[in-house]
Design a protein around this motif. Structure first.
Motif, PDB file in Angstrom:
ATOM      1  N   LEU A 558       7.095 -16.044 -20.766  1.00 41.47           N
ATOM      2  CA  LEU A 558       6.588 -14.807 -21.347  1.00 41.47           C
ATOM      3  C   LEU A 558       6.619 -14.900 -22.871  1.00 41.47           C
ATOM      4  O   LEU A 558       5.648 -14.536 -23.551  1.00 41.47           O
ATOM      5  N   VAL A 559       7.723 -15.437 -23.393  1.00 38.64           N
ATOM      6  CA  VAL A 559       7.828 -15.576 -24.855  1.00 38.64           C
ATOM      7  C   VAL A 559       6.761 -16.538 -25.375  1.00 38.64           C
ATOM      8  O   VAL A 559       6.053 -16.250 -26.348  1.00 38.64           O
ATOM      9  N   VAL A 560       6.597 -17.665 -24.686  1.00 39.82           N
ATOM     10  CA  VAL A 560       5.617 -18.656 -25.141  1.00 39.82           C
ATOM     11  C   VAL A 560       4.214 -18.055 -25.134  1.00 39.82           C
ATOM     12  O   VAL A 560       3.485 -18.119 -26.125  1.00 39.82           O
ATOM     13  N   PRO A 663       6.673 -15.275  -0.964  1.00 40.22           N
ATOM     14  CA  PRO A 663       7.435 -14.027  -0.820  1.00 40.22           C
ATOM     15  C   PRO A 663       6.549 -12.832  -1.121  1.00 40.22           C
ATOM     16  O   PRO A 663       5.580 -12.951  -1.859  1.00 40.22           O
ATOM     17  N   GLN A 664       6.892 -11.705  -0.520  1.00 38.71           N
ATOM     18  CA  GLN A 664       6.235 -10.452  -0.910  1.00 38.71           C
ATOM     19  C   GLN A 664       6.526 -10.210  -2.390  1.00 38.71           C
ATOM     20  O   GLN A 664       7.625 -10.487  -2.857  1.00 38.71           O
ATOM     21  N   ARG A 665       5.528  -9.734  -3.067  1.00 38.34           N
ATOM     22  CA  ARG A 665       5.799  -9.419  -4.469  1.00 38.34           C
ATOM     23  C   ARG A 665       6.689  -8.188  -4.546  1.00 38.34           C
ATOM     24  O   ARG A 665       6.447  -7.203  -3.868  1.00 38.34           O
ATOM     25  N   LEU A 666       7.718  -8.283  -5.334  1.00 36.00           N
ATOM     26  CA  LEU A 666       8.601  -7.137  -5.481  1.00 36.00           C
ATOM     27  C   LEU A 666       7.919  -6.083  -6.343  1.00 36.00           C
ATOM     28  O   LEU A 666       7.117  -6.416  -7.214  1.00 36.00           O
ATOM     29  N   PRO A 667       8.207  -4.839  -6.079  1.00 32.82           N
ATOM     30  CA  PRO A 667       7.715  -3.800  -7.005  1.00 32.82           C
ATOM     31  C   PRO A 667       8.503  -3.925  -8.305  1.00 32.82           C
ATOM     32  O   PRO A 667       9.436  -3.184  -8.586  1.00 32.82           O
ATOM     33  N   PHE A 668       8.103  -4.884  -9.061  1.00 33.95           N
ATOM     34  CA  PHE A 668       8.930  -5.427 -10.121  1.00 33.95           C
ATOM     35  C   PHE A 668       8.448  -4.850 -11.428  1.00 33.95           C
ATOM     36  O   PHE A 668       7.256  -4.883 -11.732  1.00 33.95           O
ATOM     37  N   HIS A 669       9.360  -4.274 -12.212  1.00 32.04           N
ATOM     38  CA  HIS A 669       8.887  -3.489 -13.351  1.00 32.04           C
ATOM     39  C   HIS A 669       8.228  -4.332 -14.426  1.00 32.04           C
ATOM     40  O   HIS A 669       7.489  -3.835 -15.244  1.00 32.04           O
ATOM     41  N   ASN A 670       8.493  -5.656 -14.451  1.00 33.67           N
ATOM     42  CA  ASN A 670       7.881  -6.491 -15.484  1.00 33.67           C
ATOM     43  C   ASN A 670       6.440  -6.844 -15.172  1.00 33.67           C
ATOM     44  O   ASN A 670       5.771  -7.443 -16.001  1.00 33.67           O
ATOM     45  N   ARG A 671       5.947  -6.494 -13.951  1.00 32.74           N
ATOM     46  CA  ARG A 671       4.614  -6.955 -13.602  1.00 32.74           C
ATOM     47  C   ARG A 671       3.545  -6.370 -14.501  1.00 32.74           C
ATOM     48  O   ARG A 671       2.563  -7.039 -14.817  1.00 32.74           O
ATOM     49  N   GLY A 672       3.758  -5.134 -14.926  1.00 34.94           N
ATOM     50  CA  GLY A 672       2.804  -4.539 -15.854  1.00 34.94           C
ATOM     51  C   GLY A 672       2.747  -5.337 -17.143  1.00 34.94           C
ATOM     52  O   GLY A 672       1.666  -5.681 -17.651  1.00 34.94           O
ATOM     53  N   LEU A 673       3.919  -5.698 -17.655  1.00 29.71           N
ATOM     54  CA  LEU A 673       3.990  -6.479 -18.891  1.00 29.71           C
ATOM     55  C   LEU A 673       3.323  -7.845 -18.695  1.00 29.71           C
ATOM     56  O   LEU A 673       2.542  -8.307 -19.532  1.00 29.71           O
ATOM     57  N   HIS A 674       3.609  -8.460 -17.550  1.00 28.64           N
ATOM     58  CA  HIS A 674       2.994  -9.756 -17.267  1.00 28.64           C
ATOM     59  C   HIS A 674       1.474  -9.639 -17.280  1.00 28.64           C
ATOM     60  O   HIS A 674       0.778 -10.488 -17.842  1.00 28.64           O
ATOM     61  N   ALA A 675       0.970  -8.581 -16.650  1.00 30.66           N
ATOM     62  CA  ALA A 675      -0.477  -8.403 -16.590  1.00 30.66           C
ATOM     63  C   ALA A 675      -1.045  -8.225 -17.991  1.00 30.66           C
ATOM     64  O   ALA A 675      -2.091  -8.802 -18.340  1.00 30.66           O
ATOM     65  N   ILE A 676      -0.339  -7.454 -18.833  1.00 30.66           N
ATOM     66  CA  ILE A 676      -0.845  -7.235 -20.192  1.00 30.66           C
ATOM     67  C   ILE A 676      -0.917  -8.544 -20.954  1.00 30.66           C
ATOM     68  O   ILE A 676      -1.929  -8.884 -21.586  1.00 30.66           O
TER      69      ILE A 676
END
Lengths: 758, 123
Positions: A558-560, A663-676
């Protein structure tokens, strides 16, 4: 400490003899400069050091640096004689002598350097050697802590000072102190004056242990006694005073300079004298009186007047003489009795008469008694205080309080152990005897010197104070005369009042000490704060490390990715991207289908939770890319792409037998950030590709290959010719990479579970 | 045409990055493949594309290619890149298999824990 030495060990070893000889040689060398310097001349020697940067290794001797050099080498002789006996028999004696001599040389370099960078280098060398000396008993936790504290405090100040020096260099255009002397107005009128002043003061105040940086100095008493006597009273801590005196022509004369030095100096001097009375350990008492003296020296460097600088110069010498003598005297007492506790020592005059008399002489000078040099020093301090441009009340008041307390402390240190009651003396299995001659030499010579200069004050004036005033104020005529008897005047009345107050303080010092110790519990302790500061810094470092080095792959990525996005995207935004009009000509439905396929395959791979669907999506994308290549005239590439895609599917199918399902994707709060971040980087890449394709392309290489493929390489497929002929080594490298990957993969597959192979 | 290709590349990159940020190692590998493809296309695009696409070949009896042919240089580069990308994928896949058989998981966070436990045992 007494256990450092073996009573019977011989003084006649190299580690004992060589250091005093070196110091004596240097002392004699500097004495030879006394005559020309006291006539107002100055000497400069320079060698090229870093010619490309215009840095010279240059040394400069004038009244100020010569006085310091004489004090350093002269007291050095006596301290090294002392330590030669004090440390004799210690297995680490050689190491100790080396540190001590290194320190002396660094200190001499500091006071003789003409170049500011040279001065800084020697300054840090004194910090490092003092670290080694304070931490000499390196298996003691206390020594470790004290050494680290001194290193951090003075090292930080040194760095600030370096920044100040660089600013001075950039403002004035020179780093040579001898050239800077006449350029005071340039610095004072510069907008950088205040930053320069604050940075240089940070260096001077940490080194000379001014409040609030004072706490390291008493802790530095963890060092062996000769070190305390040498570094922490007579020499290193005076480095800051030297710096202020050296910078006086360039930086003084403003209100900021005046008031900063007055306030810090006055506070330090009174604060330290009160704390000095509180200590039980005589070495600690002396450490605090050193702080008092440093405060007084800073206080008098504030003012530009002739009296102030004369007083500063005199007191500098006075203090060095009596303080080194008293420290060495305490060292002798400790050596003979095994204790330095003011409450226990008493009645030693019959057992150690020479030590007692020598210490008494030094203490009389410290107390400012007639006819010692200390008396002249104190008179001058009062005179300078009475004409202070800052505030007569503050300066004179501070000096009065400090002098009275010094009077009392002198009694505690030198009177009571020898003449006081012996009722609490520790019982020893050996008789208390006079310390050996090499150890006695220091207190005796320095104590007598205090009397000698008092009676021959014009010698000191001619050799020291006049040249210092000349060096600091630029005019020797401004120096005031040193008189043992200056007639009945205000300074004399103040002296008498000092004696009276000091006597009262001495008589009640036991009660006072108990009160102070009781009150001290409630006073804020900088020393305790220091530990919490270090703990906080460490905790902060741990937190920062945990934040940026979490060991979590997705966070590193994510940092990279964010960095790439922000760096390239930011550049595009800042520079503006001329993408021109979108090039959309010649698009047919075939193209749309191909691109659509490519993107939709990727989309499936993103959203699915099924491995088979994902691999199919990847396959669709791969084939889509191959179709793009075919569309635009790259059949060779397309063939390779299709082959590779097939291999990927085959390989994955084999691997899938041994791997778990997605695996099922977790309702993971970072996913929004990842998408952005993902969409941001995608957009940036799109922008970059558009930007690249909208500028003209240099076709030289391509034209070269087109022109020569057939004539010299005899191939008709230009892409193939490039791969196997023009760039054959690249292809060879590529094959090697694939081979290495294959071998490694084979090794990984064949290896049994960890530990089971060999 | 270039604009459309650029958008396609951007979409592949976005999909690849999103997959690589997932905690699951298989998704990471999928993302790696997508990004390899996107980079190949970007190299291709930077060499300019010729609509109508004539391959860079020297016709029979000629010494030089005739007319407007596709840029040969990026094609050569991409060929190398595809093969190397495949090598990387194959090796990573085997590595993932190996990691799964050693650690029993493909979750990168769980791998971190498994690794430190492992070290703890040895110490």
């Amino acid at each position: 400490m007494a256990q450092n030495s073996d009573q019977s060990a011989s003084f006649w070893t190299a580690a004992s003899i060589v250091p005093p000889l070196i110091a004596a040689g240097l002392f004699a060398f500097f004495l030879s400069f006394l005559h020309p310097i006291s006539a107002g001349e100055s000497v400069r020697h320079a060698w090229e050091w870093i010619p490309s940067m215009g840095v010279e290794l240059s040394f400069f001797i004038d009244g100020l640096s010569l006085t310091f050099a004489l004090l350093i080498s002269g007291i050095g002789v006596l301290v090294m004689l002392f330590s030669g006996k004090y440390m004799a028999g210690n297995p680490q004696h050689g190491r100790f002598s080396m540190y001590l001599v290194s320190f002396m040389l660094a200190m001499l370099g500091l006071v003789l350097s003409d170049n500011l960078l040279g001065l800084f280098v020697f300054w840090e060398l004194t910090t490092i050697t003092s670290f080694l000396l304070i931490g000499f008993n390196h298996d003691s936790k206390l020594s470790q802590r004290s050494a680290m504290q001194a290193l951090l405090v003075t090292g930080t100040g040194g760095l600030a000072m370096l920044a100040g020096f660089l600013l001075i260099g950039s403002v004035s255009g020179t780093m040579e102190l001898s050239e800077l002397r006449g350029m005071g107005d340039i610095l004072r009128d510069s907008p950088m004056y205040l930053p320069i002043l604050l940075l240089v003061l940070a260096g001077a105040f940490t080194k000379s242990a001014q409040f609030p940086f004072h706490f390291w100095l008493p802790n530095a008493m963890a060092a062996p006694t000769p070190v305390s006597a040498y570094l922490h009273s007579a020499t290193m801590v005076k480095g800051g005073v030297y710096l202020l005196a050296r910078m006086h022509p360039n930086l003084s004369g403003t209100d900021v300079w005046l008031w900063t030095l007055v306030v810090f100096g006055a506070f330090t001097t009174v604060f330290a004298s009160v704390l000095a009375l509180k200590q039980n350990d005589l070495k600690q008492t002396l450490a605090y009186t050193t702080l008092m003296a440093l405060g007084a020296l800073v206080l008098f460097l504030a003012a530009p007047g002739g009296y102030a600088i004369t007083a500063m110069a005199t007191f500098l010498v006075v203090h060095s003489l009596y303080k080194a003598a008293l420290f060495l005297m305490i060292g002798c007492v400790d050596h003979s009795t095994g204790t330095r506790d003011a409450r226990r020592l008493g009645g030693l005059i019959r057992r150690m008469p020479i030590t007692g008399v020598a210490g008494g002489l030094a203490a009389l000078s410290m107390a400012g008694m007639y006819p010692f040099i200390g008396f002249i020093g104190k008179e001058l301090l009062y005179k300078a205080g009475l004409e202070s441009p800052a505030s007569v009340l503050i300066v004179t008041g501070a000096i009065f309080l400090a002098s009275a307390l010094m009077f009392a402390v002198a009694g505690v240190v030198a009177l009571k152990p020898f003449w006081g009651s012996a009722a609490h003396m520790p019982q020893l299995d050996r008789p208390i005897r006079e310390a050996p001659i090499p150890m006695l030499a220091g207190p005796v010579i320095l104590g007598v010197a205090g009397l000698f200069f008092g009676l021959n004050s014009h010698a000191l004036q001619h050799a020291v104070t006049d040249p210092i005033v000349g060096a600091v104020l630029g005019d020797m005529e401004k120096a005031k005369d040193l008189h043992l008897w200056a007639g009945v005047n205000m300074a004399l009345y103040l002296s008498l009042a000092t004696f009276a107050t000091g006597l009262v303080l001495y008589l009640f010092h036991k009660t006072l000490r108990e009160r102070l110790i009781a009150a001290g519990e409630r006073l804020m302790s900088f020393d305790a704060k220091w530990d919490s500061l270090l703990v906080a810094i460490n905790a902060g470092a741990v937190k920062v490390t945990a934040l940026i080095q979490p060991g979590i792959l997705s966070r590193y990525l994510l940092v990279v990715f964010s960095t790439i996005t922000l760096a390239i995207g930011g550049t595009i935004l800042a520079r503006g991207l001329d993408i021109g009009t979108p090039v959309l000509d010649g698009i047919t439905y075939v193209h749309l289908i191909v691109f659509g396929l490519t993107v939709s395959g990727a989309f499936v791979a993103v959203i699915t939770n099924s491995r088979i669907a994902a691999i199919a999506g990847l396959g669709v994308t791969g084939i889509g890319v191959a179709l793009v290549f075919i569309q635009f005239g790259a059949p060779d590439v397309a063939i390779t792409q299709i082959l590779v895609e097939m291999l990927v599917v085959v390989l994955f199918s084999v691997a899938a037998l041994k791997l778990p399902t997605l695996p099922q994707r977790l309702p993971f709060h970072n996913r929004g950030l990842h998408a952005i971040v993902a969409i941001g980087l995608g957009a940036v890449v799109t922008g970059v590709v558009i930007g690249i394709t909208s500028v003209p392309l240099n076709m030289n290489l391509t034209e070269y290959f087109e022109k020569y493929s057939y004539p010299i390489a005899h191939g008709k497929n230009i892409v193939n010719v490039i791969l196997v002929d023009f760039r054959a080594f690249d292809t060879f490298g590529e094959i090697s990479v694939v081979a290495v990957a294959a071998i490694s993969a084979y090794a990984l597959l064949k290896q049994r579970k960890s530990g089971g192979t060999s | 045409m270039e604009t459309l290709l650029a958008i396609t590349i951007g979409c592949l990159v976005a999909a690849g990055v999103y997959l690589m940020l997932a905690r699951d190692m298989l998704r990471f590998l999928f993302g790696l493949t997508l990004i390899s493809n996107a980079v190949n296309l970007a190299i291709f695009a930077s060499g300019r594309i010729t609509v109508g696409g004539v391959p860079p070949l020297v016709p029979e009896g000629e010494k030089y290619p005739v007319g407007d042919v596709a840029n040969a240089l990026p094609q050569a580069l991409i060929l190398t890149a595809i093969v190397i990308g495949f090598g990387l994928f194959a090796f990573s896949l085997v590595l993932a298999m190996r990691a799964y058989s050693e650690l029993g998981t493909l979750d990168t966070d769980a791998m971190l824990l498994a690794e430190s436990n492992d070290e703890g045992d040895k110490a």
